[in-house]
Design a protein around this motif. Structure first.
Motif: not given
Length: 119
Positions: A36-55
């Motif tokens: 579950s903790h890893r899932g949260l980490e992956h979700e955060q990384v995914s959001k960061q990557l999505t933001h970077r791709v948008k930028v």
């Protein structure tokens, strides 16, 4: 007697099975928490990557727009460069107008700027 021994062994077996089940449940809970903790980490990384791709996409769109504006301006710049080169070669207003398809006022202004520069 054999049957009696087996019946007496059942409570011990039940206790061992219960202890095993409890241990397995604890391991499952631990693993569940870990994943579950890893899932949260992956979700955060995914959001960061999505933001970077948008930028990066936004920056790319800006660069593309600037490039298109530059390309639109280039033909005009080439005409003025050519007109200036003709002025350097001694062309008069009429030659510049005919060769570069510039309005008379622009050709006269270009010649005036060139003459001021060489003085």
């Amino acid at each position: 007697m054999l049957l009696e021994a087996q019946v007496q062994a059942y409570p011990l077996l039940m206790e061992e099975l219960q202890a095993g089940i409890t241990e397995q449940q604890a391991m499952i809970a631990s693993m569940d928490e870990k994943y579950s903790h890893r899932g949260l980490e992956h979700e955060q990384v995914s959001k960061q990557l999505t933001h970077r791709v948008k930028v990066v996409q936004d920056e790319l769109a800006k660069v593309k727009e600037m490039f298109e504006q530059h390309q639109e301006q280039q033909p005009e710049d080439k005409l003025y460069s050519r007109a200036y080169k003709l002025a350097e070669l001694g062309a008069d207003v009429e030659e510049i107008i005919n060769e570069c398809d510039l309005p008379r006022a622009e050709a006269e202004m270009l010649l005036s700027v060139y003459k001021k520069k060489i003085r």
